[in-house]
Scaffold this motif. Structure first.
Motif, PDB file in Angstrom:
ATOM      1  N   GLN A 263       7.655  -0.990 -14.221  1.00 18.88           N
ATOM      2  CA  GLN A 263       6.728  -0.560 -15.266  1.00 18.88           C
ATOM      3  C   GLN A 263       5.360  -0.165 -14.709  1.00 18.88           C
ATOM      4  OE1 GLN A 263       5.742  -3.834 -17.891  1.00 18.88           O
ATOM      5  NE2 GLN A 263       6.306  -5.354 -16.327  1.00 18.88           N
ATOM      6  N   TYR A 264       5.135  -0.433 -13.421  1.00 19.09           N
ATOM      7  CA  TYR A 264       3.871  -0.043 -12.794  1.00 19.09           C
ATOM      8  C   TYR A 264       4.157   0.777 -11.546  1.00 19.09           C
ATOM      9  CZ  TYR A 264       2.213  -3.902 -15.699  1.00 19.09           C
ATOM     10  OH  TYR A 264       1.941  -4.741 -16.751  1.00 19.09           O
ATOM     11  N   SER A 265       5.091   1.704 -11.655  1.00 15.35           N
ATOM     12  CA  SER A 265       5.521   2.452 -10.475  1.00 15.35           C
ATOM     13  C   SER A 265       4.425   3.358  -9.925  1.00 15.35           C
ATOM     14  CB  SER A 265       6.756   3.290 -10.815  1.00 15.35           C
ATOM     15  OG  SER A 265       6.472   4.175 -11.882  1.00 15.35           O
ATOM     16  N   THR A 266       3.438   3.714 -10.748  1.00  9.33           N
ATOM     17  CA  THR A 266       2.355   4.572 -10.263  1.00  9.33           C
ATOM     18  C   THR A 266       1.260   3.785  -9.548  1.00  9.33           C
ATOM     19  OG1 THR A 266       1.267   4.424 -12.428  1.00  9.33           O
ATOM     20  CG2 THR A 266       2.764   6.275 -12.069  1.00  9.33           C
ATOM     21  N   ASP A 267       1.296   2.467  -9.671  1.00 12.89           N
ATOM     22  CA  ASP A 267       0.303   1.633  -8.985  1.00 12.89           C
ATOM     23  C   ASP A 267       0.834   1.330  -7.587  1.00 12.89           C
ATOM     24  OD1 ASP A 267      -1.665  -0.046  -8.156  1.00 12.89           O
ATOM     25  OD2 ASP A 267      -1.527  -1.430  -9.850  1.00 12.89           O
ATOM     26  N   LEU A 268       0.413   2.140  -6.630  1.00 15.78           N
ATOM     27  CA  LEU A 268       0.943   2.008  -5.277  1.00 15.78           C
ATOM     28  C   LEU A 268       0.493   0.729  -4.590  1.00 15.78           C
ATOM     29  CD1 LEU A 268       0.529   5.701  -4.070  1.00 15.78           C
ATOM     30  CD2 LEU A 268       2.522   4.597  -5.102  1.00 15.78           C
ATOM     31  N   THR A 269      -0.595   0.107  -5.064  1.00 14.23           N
ATOM     32  CA  THR A 269      -1.029  -1.163  -4.475  1.00 14.23           C
ATOM     33  C   THR A 269      -0.095  -2.312  -4.851  1.00 14.23           C
ATOM     34  OG1 THR A 269      -2.464  -1.618  -6.381  1.00 14.23           O
ATOM     35  CG2 THR A 269      -3.423  -0.423  -4.522  1.00 14.23           C
ATOM     36  N   LYS A 270       0.807  -2.082  -5.797  1.00 13.97           N
ATOM     37  CA  LYS A 270       1.827  -3.073  -6.137  1.00 13.97           C
ATOM     38  C   LYS A 270       3.178  -2.689  -5.537  1.00 13.97           C
ATOM     39  CE  LYS A 270      -0.175  -4.767 -10.465  1.00 13.97           C
ATOM     40  NZ  LYS A 270      -1.483  -4.101 -10.326  1.00 13.97           N
ATOM     41  N   VAL A 271       3.403  -1.404  -5.366  1.00 16.53           N
ATOM     42  CA  VAL A 271       4.692  -0.947  -4.854  1.00 16.53           C
ATOM     43  C   VAL A 271       4.840  -1.263  -3.365  1.00 16.53           C
ATOM     44  CG1 VAL A 271       6.130   1.073  -4.427  1.00 16.53           C
ATOM     45  CG2 VAL A 271       4.882   0.866  -6.588  1.00 16.53           C
ATOM     46  N   PHE A 272       3.872  -0.843  -2.549  1.00 14.69           N
ATOM     47  CA  PHE A 272       4.008  -0.995  -1.100  1.00 14.69           C
ATOM     48  C   PHE A 272       4.024  -2.454  -0.641  1.00 14.69           C
ATOM     49  CE2 PHE A 272       2.688   3.495  -1.077  1.00 14.69           C
ATOM     50  CZ  PHE A 272       3.630   4.000  -0.197  1.00 14.69           C
ATOM     51  N   PRO A 273       3.132  -3.334  -1.127  1.00 15.46           N
ATOM     52  CA  PRO A 273       3.211  -4.726  -0.662  1.00 15.46           C
ATOM     53  C   PRO A 273       4.538  -5.397  -1.003  1.00 15.46           C
ATOM     54  CG  PRO A 273       1.086  -4.298  -1.677  1.00 15.46           C
ATOM     55  CD  PRO A 273       1.941  -3.113  -1.961  1.00 15.46           C
ATOM     56  N   ASN A 274       5.072  -5.129  -2.212  1.00 13.33           N
ATOM     57  CA  ASN A 274       6.338  -5.759  -2.586  1.00 13.33           C
ATOM     58  C   ASN A 274       7.506  -5.207  -1.787  1.00 13.33           C
ATOM     59  OD1 ASN A 274       6.081  -7.618  -5.174  1.00 13.33           O
ATOM     60  ND2 ASN A 274       4.602  -5.958  -5.390  1.00 13.33           N
ATOM     61  N   LEU A 275       7.484  -3.915  -1.509  1.00 12.31           N
ATOM     62  CA  LEU A 275       8.537  -3.351  -0.679  1.00 12.31           C
ATOM     63  C   LEU A 275       8.478  -3.903   0.745  1.00 12.31           C
ATOM     64  CD1 LEU A 275       8.525   0.391  -1.793  1.00 12.31           C
ATOM     65  CD2 LEU A 275      10.162  -1.388  -2.408  1.00 12.31           C
ATOM     66  N   LEU A 276       7.279  -4.090   1.260  1.00 18.05           N
ATOM     67  CA  LEU A 276       7.142  -4.654   2.604  1.00 18.05           C
ATOM     68  C   LEU A 276       7.662  -6.088   2.646  1.00 18.05           C
ATOM     69  CD1 LEU A 276       6.178  -4.413   5.503  1.00 18.05           C
ATOM     70  CD2 LEU A 276       3.895  -5.090   4.746  1.00 18.05           C
ATOM     71  N   LEU A 277       7.372  -6.866   1.614  1.00 22.15           N
ATOM     72  CA  LEU A 277       7.887  -8.233   1.560  1.00 22.15           C
ATOM     73  C   LEU A 277       9.409  -8.266   1.501  1.00 22.15           C
ATOM     74  CD1 LEU A 277       5.387  -9.913  -0.937  1.00 22.15           C
ATOM     75  CD2 LEU A 277       5.536 -10.300   1.525  1.00 22.15           C
ATOM     76  N   ALA A 278       9.995  -7.250   0.886  1.00 18.43           N
ATOM     77  CA  ALA A 278      11.450  -7.225   0.739  1.00 18.43           C
ATOM     78  C   ALA A 278      12.155  -6.844   2.028  1.00 18.43           C
ATOM     79  CB  ALA A 278      11.844  -6.255  -0.380  1.00 18.43           C
ATOM     80  N   VAL A 279      11.603  -5.866   2.758  1.00 20.69           N
ATOM     81  CA  VAL A 279      12.310  -5.347   3.926  1.00 20.69           C
ATOM     82  C   VAL A 279      11.893  -6.015   5.230  1.00 20.69           C
ATOM     83  CG1 VAL A 279      12.558  -3.116   2.793  1.00 20.69           C
ATOM     84  CG2 VAL A 279      10.648  -3.483   4.361  1.00 20.69           C
ATOM     85  N   ALA A 280      10.749  -6.701   5.243  1.00 19.98           N
ATOM     86  CA  ALA A 280      10.271  -7.297   6.497  1.00 19.98           C
ATOM     87  C   ALA A 280      11.271  -8.296   7.081  1.00 19.98           C
ATOM     88  CB  ALA A 280       8.905  -7.948   6.287  1.00 19.98           C
TER      89      ALA A 280
END
Length: 304
Positions: A263-280
């Motif tokens: 629901q906040y896909s345009t907020d990149l400050t929420k997208v990138f940190p969560n993706l990094l936590l998932a793939v790290a």
């Protein structure tokens, strides 16, 4: 009386066997063509750029990401967005670690327990119907997982396992069996059958022979299967998203990201940190265990 004397054979000097000249690693690197180096460089760029963007933009503001996604503003880097991703309950990626690890361990144990004996029976049998069973398992590797997800929903509904963790585990185990059995069969066939005969003479049955003698020798193949299955389950999104509805209350790493940031896909400050936590975790795991993957896949390729 005739005496026959044997002719004297003079010892001829033996010539030393001619061995192929050894090629040093330096000479091997120099013998590579320029096209080979260009292709390796392109592959390196293709694999590195997405990871670079993910890591750099996870610590930048929204405006910096939009203006210059490839730059590294040392003065503008912040850990605020990463801290918010860890502590915000809407983006419970850290909480999804526990459930995902549970799935990984459970599926790996059940897969090894089922694929090991099945592969042993197939590898030690020369009957045609046994080879047909192997082809049946191999057919599962050519069927896309997304193509069978709808039939799986109906089957789980009929047996009372729809929208349950047990149903998801059963589906993941079934999807990992084909490749696991294929790798195990190839490796077991490189183990001499005389070992089985010796165990039989000592009074061991086939079940005991496999688990006490053959299975410890399968360590490279087992490690490879565990690594491949673990990475696949960790990155899986379609199966847990469809087989476990939000009402179940269980989220894997991938479904937690989707539920939190969709629901906040345009907020990149929420997208990138969560993706990094998932793939790290899976990137670190793969880098550390990649040598085991290569050795496990090639150990059964050549017999002898």
């Amino acid at each position: 009386m005739v005496v026959v004397t044997e002719p004297k054979v003079h010892n001829r000097p033996r010539t030393a066997p001619v061995s192929a000249p050894e090629v040093s690693p330096t000479e091997q690197r120099e013998s590579r063509s320029p096209l080979h180096r260009v292709l390796l460089g392109l592959l390196f760029v293709v694999m590195t750029v997405p990871v670079y963007l993910l890591v750099v933009n996870a610590f930048k503001s929204q405006q910096d990401i939009l203006d210059s996604p490839f730059s590294i503003p040392l003065s503008g880097l912040t850990f605020e967005h990463m801290s918010a991703a860890i502590s915000n309950p809407q983006y419970n990626v850290i909480g999804g670690y526990g459930f995902t690890l549970f799935l990984v361990v459970t599926v790996d144990v059940l897969c090894i327990a089922l694929a090991g004996p099945a592969a042993y029976a197939i590898a030690r049998s020369l009957k045609k119907r046994t080879q047909l069973v192997l082809l049946y398992f191999l057919a599962g590797t050519f069927i896309p997982g997304a193509a069978v997800i709808i039939p799986v929903i109906y089957v789980l509904g009929e047996v009372g396992l729809a929208n349950t963790v047990t149903g998801l585990v059963a589906h993941d185990v079934a999807s990992t069996l084909p490749v696991s059995i294929f790798l195990f069969v190839g490796f077991i066939r490189t183990i001499p059958v005389d070992i089985d005969h010796a165990a039989t003479i000592d009074g061991a049955g086939r079940y005991r022979t496999f688990w006490t003698i053959i299975f410890p020798l399968m360590r490279p193949a087992v490690v490879t299967v565990l690594i491949l299955n673990s990475i696949g389950i960790w990155n899986d999104f379609i199966s847990p998203q469809i087989l476990l509805s939000p009402s179940s209350g269980h989220y894997t790493v991938t479904t937690a990201i989707y539920a939190g940031i969709s629901q906040y896909s345009t907020d990149l400050t929420k997208v990138f940190p969560n993706l990094l936590l998932a793939v790290a975790p899976v990137i670190i795991f793969f880098i550390y265990m990649q040598r085991h993957i290569i050795s496990g896949l090639t150990v059964g390729a050549v017999k002898g």
